[in-house]
Design an enzyme around this catalytic site. Structure first.
Site, PDB file in Angstrom:
ATOM      1  N   ASP A   1      25.622  50.443  36.558  1.00  0.00           N
ATOM      2  CA  ASP A   1      23.687  50.509  37.075  1.00  0.00           C
ATOM      3  C   ASP A   1      23.255  52.329  36.565  1.00  0.00           C
ATOM      4  O   ASP A   1      23.535  52.821  37.658  1.00  0.00           O
ATOM      5  CB  ASP A   1      23.434  49.994  38.391  1.00  0.00           C
ATOM      6  CG  ASP A   1      21.377  50.259  38.035  1.00  0.00           C
ATOM      7  OD1 ASP A   1      20.720  51.359  37.387  1.00  0.00           O
ATOM      8  OD2 ASP A   1      21.349  48.968  38.515  1.00  0.00           O
TER       9      ASP A   1
ATOM     10  N   ASP B   1      19.740  51.130  31.084  1.00  0.00           N
ATOM     11  CA  ASP B   1      20.297  51.508  31.899  1.00  0.00           C
ATOM     12  C   ASP B   1      21.195  50.943  32.890  1.00  0.00           C
ATOM     13  O   ASP B   1      22.005  51.442  34.035  1.00  0.00           O
ATOM     14  CB  ASP B   1      19.518  52.411  33.421  1.00  0.00           C
ATOM     15  CG  ASP B   1      18.224  51.261  34.139  1.00  0.00           C
ATOM     16  OD1 ASP B   1      18.476  50.032  34.011  1.00  0.00           O
ATOM     17  OD2 ASP B   1      18.210  51.691  34.973  1.00  0.00           O
ATOM     18  N   GLU B   2      21.776  49.503  32.674  1.00  0.00           N
ATOM     19  CA  GLU B   2      22.258  48.684  32.877  1.00  0.00           C
ATOM     20  C   GLU B   2      22.849  48.071  31.673  1.00  0.00           C
ATOM     21  O   GLU B   2      22.344  47.910  30.861  1.00  0.00           O
ATOM     22  CB  GLU B   2      21.568  47.755  33.590  1.00  0.00           C
ATOM     23  CG  GLU B   2      22.462  47.425  34.813  1.00  0.00           C
ATOM     24  CD  GLU B   2      21.374  46.441  35.849  1.00  0.00           C
ATOM     25  OE1 GLU B   2      20.168  46.452  36.293  1.00  0.00           O
ATOM     26  OE2 GLU B   2      21.226  45.196  36.030  1.00  0.00           O
TER      27      GLU B   2
END
Length: 388
Positions: free
Chosen positions: A11, A106-107
């Site tokens: 993350d 973002d993960e």
DNA sequence: TCTGGGGTCCTAGGACCC
DNA sequence: TCTGGGGTCCTAGGACCC
């Protein structure tokens, strides 16, 4: 027998704000907020850790964020740039395993051979920092749930492992909100029953959990015990495409302004449908009134569509039949009920339909090349000239 | 200084069909 | 012609996530 794997959750920390600090070094070490218009009704999308020290959080109204941290530097955000950087990060992930699930920009979850998790996590953490200059947090465990919890514990900019043996010591003391799927409402109900921590849930009688979570109660209980057999899902089929906008001030004009906004939203949805090679059968109009009451109204057609015109006409019809009382705070347009586009339709199309399709192809290619600003209808151009 | 935007999934009721 | 039950589709709302 399922293969045993180590699972990583990677993350990127304060992703949008970190990219801004990377691209604009003068922002490094400063409170940065990526978000909407501070003068209007914008909220903070992402804030740097320097801003978080002042209590600024994601989804906080911009006005409140600036009250807490007046010296914050506000940036409007550049999604194209963030997408580009996210691609570079994924390239690094790909060096370690092809077995990955992209959760959001973002993960991502990664699966690696059992025993390698912590080493891979440390390598990824180092490479993302060395090659891209970005902070990333990585959680490692034997399943998705514990990898996610480990990542939360790791933040910011660190690596942490959380194994089954650590559950009583590290997972159980956390508040129930640490379990994915338990949001503000469920947490409130649990609190009223005196259930505050993950440990409380793990030791809770099944009947009590069933009252709150219904069919999902068995899963919640398993999560509370650290158990999770969900596999990585490498491919996610898109189920809907939507665009919505909250006006800087509530709108009363149902004759001209709202239809014009609906037209813009419809064009955005149509463009994205065609870019994805999709056609939809259902359109949903969303309205939010000044008291924040929100309604949705939808219509499903027997035939598939993806043209701006059809989307606009359906959405406008839904608006005219369901608009309720002015003023409106938000309007949105969503397409769903997708099927792959069939090629046959060109053969049976009328001249008019063919012409419209060709026009859309030209329009879409212009938009792709120059951005949406250059592609305007005759009416928009007229309105624009009138304003001047 | 009220409450963004883009998604997913679940529930529940009604229509309709067999 | 008072009535059963299952399955599927559609609609609307709501909780949740990033």
């Amino acid at each position: 027998m399922k293969k045993e794997l180590d699972i990583l959750l990677c993350d990127l920390d304060a992703f949008y704000a970190s990219v801004e600090q990377l691209d604009h070094p003068e922002l490094k070490g400063k409170p940065v907020i990526v978000g909407g218009d501070p003068a209007g009704r914008g909220v903070a999308s992402t804030c740097s850790y320097e801003a978080r020290k002042f209590g600024v959080r994601s989804a906080m109204p911009m006005k409140k964020a600036l009250e807490l941290c007046p010296q914050a530097i506000v940036v409007r955000g550049n999604m194209a740039r963030y997408g580009e950087v996210a691609g570079q990060v994924r390239e690094i992930f790909g060096r370690y395993t092809p077995d990955l699930e992209i959760v959001s920009i973002d993960e991502a979850y990664l699966a690696v051979k059992q025993g390698l998790g912590l080493t891979v996590a440390e390598n990824i953490h180092r490479k993302v920092r060395e090659e891209l200059g970005l902070p990333i947090s990585v959680g490692v465990s034997s399943n998705k749930l514990l990898a996610k919890v480990a990542c939360e514990l790791a933040k910011p900019d660190a690596v942490k492992a959380l194994w089954m043996k650590d559950v009583p010591e590290l997972f159980w003391p956390l508040p129930v909100r640490a379990i994915p799927g338990i949001g503000p409402k469920a947490a409130e109900k649990l609190k009223s029953l005196g259930l505050k921590t993950v440990k409380d849930l793990a030791h809770c009688p099944p009947a009590t959990l069933r009252r709150i979570f219904g069919n999902n109660s068995a899963n919640i209980h398993r999560f509370a015990c650290g158990l999770d057999d969900r596999e990585l899902e490498p491919v996610h089929d898109l189920k809907s495409i939507s665009e919505e906008t909250t006006f800087p001030e509530d709108i009363h004009d149902r004759q001209d302004y709202l239809p014009a906004v609906i037209r813009e939203l419809a064009a955005g949805v149509g463009y994205r449908l065609r870019s994805s090679g999709l056609k939809a059968r259902t359109i949903t109009l969303k309205l939010r009134y000044s008291d924040f009451k929100t309604i949705t109204r939808s219509k499903t057609l027997p035939d598939l569509f993806n043209s701006d015109k059809v989307i606009y006409e359906l959405a406008l019809d839904l608006f005219n039949k369901n608009s309720g009382r002015a003023p409106w705070r938000l309007v949105g347009v969503k397409a769903s009920g997708f099927e792959e586009e069939e090629q046959l339709s060109l053969l049976i199309a009328t001249d008019e339909e063919r012409k419209e399709k060709q026009l859309l192809v030209v329009k879409d290619s212009l938009q792709q090349k120059y951005g949406s600003a250059v592609v305007v209808s005759g009416k928009q151009l007229k309105d624009f000239n009138k304003q001047k």
